[in-house]
Design a protein around this motif. Structure first.
Motif: not given
Length: 223
Positions: A22-41
């Motif tokens: 989940l942290i790996y996915v969150e890091t990728a989402l952060m790089g895309l600027g998708d902070f809300q989905t990153a927070l959900a993970r």
């Protein structure tokens, strides 16, 4: 991979694997600027981390949440997450991980305008750096914390102390994170010069990294 974990026994080993993923996915989402989905993970990871015995799992999750919450403007939430992360990581031997938490917590306090607290948190990485026997590694431990210390000192008017570490901060930040460190370090020093009223040097310092931002889309966020 996460879907596959759902078919494994619900034990601590599965929870730890899921947290890492989940942290790996969150890091990728952060790089895309998708902070809300990153927070959900990260909230999924937090629920799992609160079920395992080792505190550093939750500490890492709460540290990551500090950055994401700050990025969406929830600075009070970021501070709460960050203070908890600092407590949970107190005994963690990974000093670079702990220094990274200091960076995001200092960032949140700076955003709230609590510059003294931001400076106090950022300076804690100096103590961590002192634990390293390798001078180069020690410098890298304090690199990004030093940037936020300069930001805070600029707002507090402590120009002498901030200027004294400017060159060291840029050098350490580049050693730690390459182009990101170069942009971050110059941004901190550029802000310091701007607050001091030295506009020519501020412009020159900031413009020095513009080419990096033009060719690296993930660097443009700094400006």
């Amino acid at each position: 991979a996460l879907a596959g974990l759902a078919h494994l026994p619900r034990d601590a080993a599965r929870a730890k694997q899921a947290i890492d993923l989940l942290i790996y996915v969150e890091t990728a989402l952060m790089g895309l600027g998708d902070f809300q989905t990153a927070l959900a993970r990260l909230r999924e990871a937090e629920a799992l981390a609160r079920t395992v015995e080792e505190p550093w799992y939750l500490g890492q999750v709460r540290s990551r949440m500090t950055y994401e919450l700050g990025s969406v403007g929830d600075l009070q939430g970021a501070v709460a997450a960050g203070e908890e992360a600092i407590e949970l990581q107190a005994g963690d031997p990974d000093v670079r991980l702990r220094a990274g938490t200091h960076v995001v917590v200092a960032r949140a306090y700076y955003g709230l305008g609590d510059f003294r607290r931001a400076l106090e948190i950022a300076r804690r990485s100096d103590a961590l750096a002192a634990l390293e026997s390798d001078p180069q590694l020690a410098e890298r431990v304090m690199a990004f914390s030093a940037i936020w210390a300069i930001f805070a000192q600029a707002e507090l008017g402590d120009f002498v102390a901030a200027n004294a570490r400017s060159a060291e901060t840029i050098r350490a930040s580049i050693a730690e994170a390459g182009p990101h460190g170069k942009v971050g370090g110059h941004l901190g020093v550029g802000r310091l010069l701007l607050v001091q009223g030295d506009l020519p040097r501020a412009i020159a310092t900031l413009e020095a990294t513009l080419p990096l931002c033009e060719v690296g889309s993930d660097l443009a966020v700094y400006f």
